[in-house]
Design a protein around this motif. Structure first.
Motif, PDB file in Angstrom:
ATOM      1  N   LEU A   1      60.267  40.834  42.185  1.00 60.31           N
ATOM      2  CA  LEU A   1      59.198  41.355  41.948  1.00 60.31           C
ATOM      3  C   LEU A   1      57.776  40.269  42.084  1.00 60.31           C
ATOM      4  CD1 LEU A   1      57.861  43.910  40.869  1.00 60.31           C
ATOM      5  CD2 LEU A   1      57.909  42.904  38.615  1.00 60.31           C
ATOM      6  N   ARG A   2      58.188  38.906  41.755  1.00 62.26           N
ATOM      7  CA  ARG A   2      57.291  37.779  42.066  1.00 62.26           C
ATOM      8  C   ARG A   2      57.066  37.668  43.697  1.00 62.26           C
ATOM      9  NH1 ARG A   2      54.968  34.252  39.766  1.00 62.26           N
ATOM     10  NH2 ARG A   2      55.467  32.477  41.143  1.00 62.26           N
ATOM     11  N   ARG A   3      58.092  37.983  44.297  1.00 59.65           N
ATOM     12  CA  ARG A   3      57.987  37.820  45.977  1.00 59.65           C
ATOM     13  C   ARG A   3      56.962  39.045  46.580  1.00 59.65           C
ATOM     14  NH1 ARG A   3      63.446  36.711  45.380  1.00 59.65           N
ATOM     15  NH2 ARG A   3      64.202  38.697  45.886  1.00 59.65           N
ATOM     16  N   LEU A   4      57.253  40.217  45.836  1.00 60.42           N
ATOM     17  CA  LEU A   4      56.396  41.236  46.150  1.00 60.42           C
ATOM     18  C   LEU A   4      54.880  41.035  45.929  1.00 60.42           C
ATOM     19  CD1 LEU A   4      56.177  44.352  46.804  1.00 60.42           C
ATOM     20  CD2 LEU A   4      56.328  44.668  44.587  1.00 60.42           C
ATOM     21  N   PHE A   5      54.559  40.452  44.686  1.00 60.91           N
ATOM     22  CA  PHE A   5      53.339  40.153  44.381  1.00 60.91           C
ATOM     23  C   PHE A   5      52.607  39.123  45.198  1.00 60.91           C
ATOM     24  CE2 PHE A   5      53.540  43.257  41.265  1.00 60.91           C
ATOM     25  CZ  PHE A   5      52.688  43.897  41.255  1.00 60.91           C
ATOM     26  N   ALA A   6      53.500  38.015  45.600  1.00 62.41           N
ATOM     27  CA  ALA A   6      53.132  36.828  46.447  1.00 62.41           C
ATOM     28  C   ALA A   6      52.863  37.443  47.780  1.00 62.41           C
ATOM     29  CB  ALA A   6      54.119  35.649  46.478  1.00 62.41           C
ATOM     30  N   ASP A   7      53.688  38.258  48.185  1.00 62.88           N
ATOM     31  CA  ASP A   7      53.584  38.698  49.618  1.00 62.88           C
ATOM     32  C   ASP A   7      51.965  39.793  49.660  1.00 62.88           C
ATOM     33  OD1 ASP A   7      55.683  37.588  50.501  1.00 62.88           O
ATOM     34  OD2 ASP A   7      56.917  39.624  50.520  1.00 62.88           O
ATOM     35  N   GLN A   8      51.977  40.263  48.567  1.00 65.64           N
ATOM     36  CA  GLN A   8      50.590  41.400  48.725  1.00 65.64           C
ATOM     37  C   GLN A   8      49.382  40.533  48.423  1.00 65.64           C
ATOM     38  OE1 GLN A   8      50.354  44.878  48.792  1.00 65.64           O
ATOM     39  NE2 GLN A   8      52.136  44.606  49.541  1.00 65.64           N
ATOM     40  N   LEU A   9      49.524  39.389  47.513  1.00 69.05           N
ATOM     41  CA  LEU A   9      48.537  38.327  47.396  1.00 69.05           C
ATOM     42  C   LEU A   9      48.028  37.898  48.725  1.00 69.05           C
ATOM     43  CD1 LEU A   9      46.369  36.667  45.801  1.00 69.05           C
ATOM     44  CD2 LEU A   9      48.473  35.082  45.208  1.00 69.05           C
ATOM     45  N   ALA A  10      49.076  37.419  49.383  1.00 65.20           N
ATOM     46  CA  ALA A  10      48.781  36.990  50.819  1.00 65.20           C
ATOM     47  C   ALA A  10      48.077  37.854  51.825  1.00 65.20           C
ATOM     48  CB  ALA A  10      50.191  36.421  51.423  1.00 65.20           C
ATOM     49  N   LYS A  11      48.534  39.116  51.651  1.00 67.36           N
ATOM     50  CA  LYS A  11      47.833  40.040  52.424  1.00 67.36           C
ATOM     51  C   LYS A  11      46.273  40.210  52.211  1.00 67.36           C
ATOM     52  CE  LYS A  11      52.045  42.513  53.841  1.00 67.36           C
ATOM     53  NZ  LYS A  11      52.885  43.705  53.277  1.00 67.36           N
ATOM     54  N   HIS A  12      46.194  40.389  50.693  1.00 64.75           N
ATOM     55  CA  HIS A  12      44.637  40.818  50.149  1.00 64.75           C
ATOM     56  C   HIS A  12      43.608  39.490  50.718  1.00 64.75           C
ATOM     57  CE1 HIS A  12      45.101  44.778  48.779  1.00 64.75           C
ATOM     58  NE2 HIS A  12      46.420  44.178  48.296  1.00 64.75           N
ATOM     59  N   GLU A  13      44.424  38.153  50.293  1.00 62.80           N
ATOM     60  CA  GLU A  13      43.760  36.808  50.649  1.00 62.80           C
ATOM     61  C   GLU A  13      43.511  36.674  52.141  1.00 62.80           C
ATOM     62  OE1 GLU A  13      46.160  33.862  48.854  1.00 62.80           O
ATOM     63  OE2 GLU A  13      44.911  33.741  47.015  1.00 62.80           O
ATOM     64  N   ALA A  14      44.407  37.205  53.014  1.00 64.38           N
ATOM     65  CA  ALA A  14      44.089  37.239  54.397  1.00 64.38           C
ATOM     66  C   ALA A  14      43.001  38.250  54.685  1.00 64.38           C
ATOM     67  CB  ALA A  14      45.111  37.588  55.386  1.00 64.38           C
ATOM     68  N   ARG A  15      42.966  39.401  54.123  1.00 67.79           N
ATOM     69  CA  ARG A  15      41.912  40.343  54.685  1.00 67.79           C
ATOM     70  C   ARG A  15      40.550  39.894  53.923  1.00 67.79           C
ATOM     71  NH1 ARG A  15      44.265  44.991  52.721  1.00 67.79           N
ATOM     72  NH2 ARG A  15      45.991  44.743  54.375  1.00 67.79           N
ATOM     73  N   LEU A  16      40.625  39.422  52.908  1.00 70.00           N
ATOM     74  CA  LEU A  16      39.359  38.907  52.062  1.00 70.00           C
ATOM     75  C   LEU A  16      38.570  37.680  53.183  1.00 70.00           C
ATOM     76  CD1 LEU A  16      37.280  38.716  50.065  1.00 70.00           C
ATOM     77  CD2 LEU A  16      38.893  37.294  48.739  1.00 70.00           C
ATOM     78  N   ALA A  17      39.506  36.824  53.458  1.00 71.52           N
ATOM     79  CA  ALA A  17      39.061  35.727  54.523  1.00 71.52           C
ATOM     80  C   ALA A  17      38.479  36.301  55.763  1.00 71.52           C
ATOM     81  CB  ALA A  17      40.294  34.728  54.592  1.00 71.52           C
ATOM     82  N   GLU A  18      39.275  37.417  56.252  1.00 77.67           N
ATOM     83  CA  GLU A  18      38.583  38.111  57.389  1.00 77.67           C
ATOM     84  C   GLU A  18      37.071  38.637  57.204  1.00 77.67           C
ATOM     85  OE1 GLU A  18      39.518  41.967  60.173  1.00 77.67           O
ATOM     86  OE2 GLU A  18      41.180  41.067  58.876  1.00 77.67           O
ATOM     87  N   TYR A  19      37.159  39.355  56.052  1.00 74.76           N
ATOM     88  CA  TYR A  19      35.798  40.099  55.637  1.00 74.76           C
ATOM     89  C   TYR A  19      34.709  39.080  55.602  1.00 74.76           C
ATOM     90  CZ  TYR A  19      38.467  44.443  55.020  1.00 74.76           C
ATOM     91  OH  TYR A  19      39.360  45.658  55.186  1.00 74.76           O
ATOM     92  N   GLU A  20      34.978  37.838  54.622  1.00 79.73           N
ATOM     93  CA  GLU A  20      34.169  36.816  54.503  1.00 79.73           C
ATOM     94  C   GLU A  20      33.431  36.258  55.776  1.00 79.73           C
ATOM     95  OE1 GLU A  20      36.385  34.569  51.678  1.00 79.73           O
ATOM     96  OE2 GLU A  20      35.413  35.416  50.087  1.00 79.73           O
ATOM     97  N   ARG A  21      34.637  36.027  56.938  1.00 81.42           N
ATOM     98  CA  ARG A  21      33.944  35.637  58.105  1.00 81.42           C
ATOM     99  C   ARG A  21      33.108  36.510  58.619  1.00 81.42           C
ATOM    100  NH1 ARG A  21      39.286  33.890  58.369  1.00 81.42           N
ATOM    101  NH2 ARG A  21      39.962  35.782  59.399  1.00 81.42           N
ATOM    102  N   GLU A  22      33.433  37.845  58.609  1.00 84.36           N
ATOM    103  CA  GLU A  22      32.442  38.891  59.286  1.00 84.36           C
ATOM    104  C   GLU A  22      31.176  38.631  58.442  1.00 84.36           C
ATOM    105  OE1 GLU A  22      33.918  42.931  59.629  1.00 84.36           O
ATOM    106  OE2 GLU A  22      36.021  41.877  60.051  1.00 84.36           O
ATOM    107  N   GLU A  23      31.153  38.774  57.292  1.00 88.75           N
ATOM    108  CA  GLU A  23      29.970  38.692  56.484  1.00 88.75           C
ATOM    109  C   GLU A  23      28.990  37.418  56.800  1.00 88.75           C
ATOM    110  OE1 GLU A  23      28.505  39.335  51.745  1.00 88.75           O
ATOM    111  OE2 GLU A  23      30.177  37.837  52.078  1.00 88.75           O
ATOM    112  N   GLU A  24      29.740  36.273  56.926  1.00 87.37           N
ATOM    113  CA  GLU A  24      28.886  35.192  57.293  1.00 87.37           C
ATOM    114  C   GLU A  24      28.315  35.288  58.758  1.00 87.37           C
ATOM    115  OE1 GLU A  24      30.120  30.497  58.307  1.00 87.37           O
ATOM    116  OE2 GLU A  24      30.824  31.309  56.371  1.00 87.37           O
ATOM    117  N   ALA A  25      29.057  35.998  59.588  1.00 87.47           N
ATOM    118  CA  ALA A  25      28.606  36.279  60.900  1.00 87.47           C
ATOM    119  C   ALA A  25      27.333  37.217  60.950  1.00 87.47           C
ATOM    120  CB  ALA A  25      29.724  36.880  61.831  1.00 87.47           C
ATOM    121  N   ILE A  26      27.265  38.028  60.104  1.00 84.03           N
ATOM    122  CA  ILE A  26      26.278  38.996  59.774  1.00 84.03           C
ATOM    123  C   ILE A  26      24.853  38.333  59.372  1.00 84.03           C
ATOM    124  CG2 ILE A  26      25.399  41.023  58.884  1.00 84.03           C
ATOM    125  CD1 ILE A  26      28.230  42.111  58.980  1.00 84.03           C
TER     126      ILE A  26
END
Length: 180
Positions: free
Chosen positions: A113-138
């Motif tokens: 279960l910890r691995r599942l949530f660690a993997d999910q956290l990594a995916k959401h953090e990666a998507r968040l970083a991508e969105y933050e880069r897009e916001e900064e570019a705008i």
């Protein structure tokens, strides 16, 4: 009755004429923050919109042996989209598989279960970083009335969602660490 996907296509066409391929590409960003559709779904929906008189098309020579279709909104399509925009959204059932798994988590191996949530956290953090880069570019929201304002508003929703999910995954990992 036009589907929500149909209205998503109308919203893309409200920004200008597009081929079916271009519609699919336009739906990758920013619509993919909250809505996705495949080429076959878009093609099927375009046929329905044509039958309803909400879109029309002209053909042009394509890169291959077939002509390409350039779709545009009709007056009826514009009117339908305008009316739909301010109608309250349809109720939809919430279906979140990760939350459902969490509901039954007492039966799971805590390390898995910890691995599942660690993997999910990594995916959401990666998507968040991508969105933050897009916001900064705008650089900030364009004025209301500019079609890009809707892009920015959708991006803001995506940012909030990813922040929330990452925070929840961190909380779950903390809870699971305390239980071990």
């Amino acid at each position: 009755m036009t589907s929500t996907l149909g209205f998503a296509i109308l919203a893309v066409l409200a920004r200008g004429e597009r081929t079916g391929y271009d519609i699919a590409a336009s739906m990758r960003r920013p619509l993919s923050y909250f809505w996705t559709a495949g080429h076959s779904q878009i093609h099927t929906e375009l046929q329905k919109l044509l039958a309803e008189g909400l879109v029309s098309y002209e053909t042009e020579a394509g890169p291959g042996p077939q002509d390409k279709k350039i779709y545009r909104l009709t007056g009826e399509g514009t009117a339908a989209l305008r009316g739909w925009i301010t109608d309250p959204p349809r109720e939809r059932p919430e279906r979140d598989e990760l939350v459902l798994k969490t509901y039954a988590a007492a039966l799971a191996d805590p390390a898995a279960l910890r691995r599942l949530f660690a993997d999910q956290l990594a995916k959401h953090e990666a998507r968040l970083a991508e969105y933050e880069r897009e916001e900064e570019a705008i650089g900030g929201p364009p004025g209301f009335g500019d079609p890009r304002w809707g892009n920015y508003a959708a991006l803001r929703c995506g940012l909030g969602y990813e922040r929330h999910r990452a925070e929840w995954c961190r909380w779950m990992l903390d809870q699971l660490s305390e239980s071990l």
